[in-house]
Design a protein around this motif. Structure first.
Motif, PDB file in Angstrom:
ATOM      1  N   ALA A  74      16.486 -15.678   2.448  1.00 36.65           N
ATOM      2  CA  ALA A  74      16.535 -14.818   1.269  1.00 36.65           C
ATOM      3  C   ALA A  74      15.463 -15.224   0.264  1.00 36.65           C
ATOM      4  CB  ALA A  74      17.920 -14.883   0.625  1.00 36.65           C
ATOM      5  N   ALA A  75      15.274 -16.523   0.077  1.00 38.03           N
ATOM      6  CA  ALA A  75      14.257 -17.007  -0.852  1.00 38.03           C
ATOM      7  C   ALA A  75      12.861 -16.618  -0.364  1.00 38.03           C
ATOM      8  CB  ALA A  75      14.368 -18.523  -1.012  1.00 38.03           C
ATOM      9  N   GLU A  76      12.623 -16.723   0.920  1.00 36.60           N
ATOM     10  CA  GLU A  76      11.320 -16.340   1.481  1.00 36.60           C
ATOM     11  C   GLU A  76      11.082 -14.843   1.296  1.00 36.60           C
ATOM     12  OE1 GLU A  76       7.654 -16.539   2.904  1.00 36.60           O
ATOM     13  OE2 GLU A  76       8.911 -18.290   2.521  1.00 36.60           O
ATOM     14  N   ALA A  77      12.129 -14.044   1.508  1.00 35.32           N
ATOM     15  CA  ALA A  77      11.998 -12.592   1.315  1.00 35.32           C
ATOM     16  C   ALA A  77      11.709 -12.277  -0.153  1.00 35.32           C
ATOM     17  CB  ALA A  77      13.265 -11.889   1.775  1.00 35.32           C
ATOM     18  N   ASP A  78      12.403 -12.958  -1.061  1.00 39.49           N
ATOM     19  CA  ASP A  78      12.156 -12.749  -2.489  1.00 39.49           C
ATOM     20  C   ASP A  78      10.736 -13.164  -2.861  1.00 39.49           C
ATOM     21  OD1 ASP A  78      14.734 -11.834  -2.813  1.00 39.49           O
ATOM     22  OD2 ASP A  78      15.507 -13.704  -3.703  1.00 39.49           O
ATOM     23  N   ALA A  79      10.292 -14.290  -2.306  1.00 37.87           N
ATOM     24  CA  ALA A  79       8.932 -14.751  -2.604  1.00 37.87           C
ATOM     25  C   ALA A  79       7.896 -13.757  -2.078  1.00 37.87           C
ATOM     26  CB  ALA A  79       8.717 -16.136  -1.982  1.00 37.87           C
ATOM     27  N   ALA A  80       8.122 -13.228  -0.890  1.00 36.98           N
ATOM     28  CA  ALA A  80       7.193 -12.245  -0.319  1.00 36.98           C
ATOM     29  C   ALA A  80       7.149 -10.997  -1.192  1.00 36.98           C
ATOM     30  CB  ALA A  80       7.611 -11.893   1.104  1.00 36.98           C
ATOM     31  N   ALA A  81       8.317 -10.566  -1.658  1.00 33.75           N
ATOM     32  CA  ALA A  81       8.358  -9.378  -2.519  1.00 33.75           C
ATOM     33  C   ALA A  81       7.626  -9.644  -3.828  1.00 33.75           C
ATOM     34  CB  ALA A  81       9.810  -8.989  -2.789  1.00 33.75           C
ATOM     35  N   LEU A  82       7.802 -10.836  -4.389  1.00 35.73           N
ATOM     36  CA  LEU A  82       7.102 -11.171  -5.635  1.00 35.73           C
ATOM     37  C   LEU A  82       5.592 -11.259  -5.415  1.00 35.73           C
ATOM     38  CD1 LEU A  82       9.495 -13.875  -7.128  1.00 35.73           C
ATOM     39  CD2 LEU A  82       9.069 -11.576  -8.030  1.00 35.73           C
ATOM     40  N   ARG A  83       5.174 -11.842  -4.266  1.00 32.03           N
ATOM     41  CA  ARG A  83       3.739 -11.912  -3.964  1.00 32.03           C
ATOM     42  C   ARG A  83       3.152 -10.503  -3.834  1.00 32.03           C
ATOM     43  NH1 ARG A  83       5.353 -16.318  -0.778  1.00 32.03           N
ATOM     44  NH2 ARG A  83       5.472 -15.045   1.100  1.00 32.03           N
ATOM     45  N   GLU A  84       3.896  -9.621  -3.165  1.00 32.05           N
ATOM     46  CA  GLU A  84       3.416  -8.252  -2.991  1.00 32.05           C
ATOM     47  C   GLU A  84       3.303  -7.538  -4.337  1.00 32.05           C
ATOM     48  OE1 GLU A  84       4.798  -4.122  -0.802  1.00 32.05           O
ATOM     49  OE2 GLU A  84       5.542  -6.035  -0.035  1.00 32.05           O
ATOM     50  N   ALA A  85       4.327  -7.725  -5.171  1.00 32.10           N
ATOM     51  CA  ALA A  85       4.298  -7.090  -6.500  1.00 32.10           C
ATOM     52  C   ALA A  85       3.155  -7.663  -7.330  1.00 32.10           C
ATOM     53  CB  ALA A  85       5.635  -7.311  -7.206  1.00 32.10           C
ATOM     54  N   ALA A  86       2.961  -8.970  -7.246  1.00 28.80           N
ATOM     55  CA  ALA A  86       1.869  -9.593  -7.998  1.00 28.80           C
ATOM     56  C   ALA A  86       0.523  -9.101  -7.485  1.00 28.80           C
ATOM     57  CB  ALA A  86       1.962 -11.110  -7.891  1.00 28.80           C
ATOM     58  N   GLY A  87       0.409  -8.935  -6.179  1.00 30.61           N
ATOM     59  CA  GLY A  87      -0.840  -8.427  -5.596  1.00 30.61           C
ATOM     60  C   GLY A  87      -1.161  -7.028  -6.097  1.00 30.61           C
ATOM     61  N   LYS A  88      -0.121  -6.202  -6.226  1.00 23.65           N
ATOM     62  CA  LYS A  88      -0.327  -4.833  -6.712  1.00 23.65           C
ATOM     63  C   LYS A  88      -0.742  -4.839  -8.177  1.00 23.65           C
ATOM     64  CE  LYS A  88       2.889  -2.609  -3.531  1.00 23.65           C
ATOM     65  NZ  LYS A  88       4.179  -1.910  -3.393  1.00 23.65           N
ATOM     66  N   ARG A  89      -0.237  -5.745  -8.959  1.00 23.70           N
ATOM     67  CA  ARG A  89      -0.565  -5.813 -10.386  1.00 23.70           C
ATOM     68  C   ARG A  89      -1.900  -6.529 -10.634  1.00 23.70           C
ATOM     69  NH1 ARG A  89       5.360  -7.558 -12.306  1.00 23.70           N
ATOM     70  NH2 ARG A  89       6.341  -5.526 -12.106  1.00 23.70           N
ATOM     71  N   LEU A  90      -2.362  -7.288  -9.649  1.00 27.49           N
ATOM     72  CA  LEU A  90      -3.587  -8.058  -9.821  1.00 27.49           C
ATOM     73  C   LEU A  90      -4.775  -7.138 -10.101  1.00 27.49           C
ATOM     74  CD1 LEU A  90      -4.900 -10.837  -9.770  1.00 27.49           C
ATOM     75  CD2 LEU A  90      -5.224 -10.553  -7.319  1.00 27.49           C
ATOM     76  N   GLU A  91      -4.869  -6.064  -9.356  1.00 23.11           N
ATOM     77  CA  GLU A  91      -5.986  -5.148  -9.552  1.00 23.11           C
ATOM     78  C   GLU A  91      -5.921  -4.514 -10.930  1.00 23.11           C
ATOM     79  OE1 GLU A  91      -7.666  -1.099  -7.542  1.00 23.11           O
ATOM     80  OE2 GLU A  91      -6.794  -2.595  -6.214  1.00 23.11           O
ATOM     81  N   ALA A  92      -4.728  -4.111 -11.356  1.00 27.29           N
ATOM     82  CA  ALA A  92      -4.573  -3.515 -12.686  1.00 27.29           C
ATOM     83  C   ALA A  92      -4.898  -4.535 -13.765  1.00 27.29           C
ATOM     84  CB  ALA A  92      -3.154  -2.984 -12.861  1.00 27.29           C
ATOM     85  N   ALA A  93      -4.496  -5.782 -13.573  1.00 24.29           N
ATOM     86  CA  ALA A  93      -4.769  -6.831 -14.559  1.00 24.29           C
ATOM     87  C   ALA A  93      -6.276  -7.080 -14.637  1.00 24.29           C
ATOM     88  CB  ALA A  93      -4.031  -8.108 -14.187  1.00 24.29           C
ATOM     89  N   ALA A  94      -6.942  -7.091 -13.479  1.00 17.47           N
ATOM     90  CA  ALA A  94      -8.395  -7.304 -13.466  1.00 17.47           C
ATOM     91  C   ALA A  94      -9.101  -6.173 -14.185  1.00 17.47           C
ATOM     92  CB  ALA A  94      -8.880  -7.422 -12.027  1.00 17.47           C
ATOM     93  N   GLU A  95      -8.688  -4.947 -13.966  1.00 13.59           N
ATOM     94  CA  GLU A  95      -9.302  -3.801 -14.653  1.00 13.59           C
ATOM     95  C   GLU A  95      -9.059  -3.890 -16.151  1.00 13.59           C
ATOM     96  OE1 GLU A  95      -8.014  -0.080 -12.996  1.00 13.59           O
ATOM     97  OE2 GLU A  95      -8.716  -0.616 -10.986  1.00 13.59           O
TER      98      GLU A  95
END
Length: 104
Positions: A74-95
């Motif tokens: 469950a922790a690994e799944a949560d971490a993967a979901a957080l990494r994915e969400a962070a990855g999606k926001r990374l581009e917006a943050a860079a812009e």
């Protein structure tokens, strides 16, 4: 009392003493046997109790390992979901940062 009567009484008393001695010996043997059987049963129960305790401990360890594995998944799944969400926001943050730097 006649001699014959005295002999019968003496013989009866002797037989009674022998029966009593025999009964006492038998009683002592019965007590000894009962103690021996009791000790054997007590040892058997202690062994069974110890084995039952070990079995319960093994079961508890297995349940704990299962729970730990599920928690880790469950922790690994949560971490993967957080990494994915962070990855999606990374581009917006860079812009956003580039936009702020360019405007100043």
């Amino acid at each position: 009392m006649s001699l014959e009567a005295i002999e019968k009484v003496t013989q009866a008393e002797s037989e009674a003493r022998e029966r009593r001695a025999s009964a006492e010996a038998e009683a002592k043997q019965l007590v000894a046997d009962a103690e021996k059987e009791g000790q054997a049963l007590l040892q058997k129960i202690r062994s069974a109790g110890a084995e039952a305790g070990r079995a319960l401990l093994r079961q508890a360890e297995e349940r704990a390992a299962d729970t730990a594995a599920k928690t880790a998944q469950a922790a690994e799944a949560d971490a993967a979901a957080l990494r994915e969400a962070a990855g999606k926001r990374l581009e917006a943050a860079a812009e956003f940062i580039v936009g702020r730097v360019v405007k100043h």
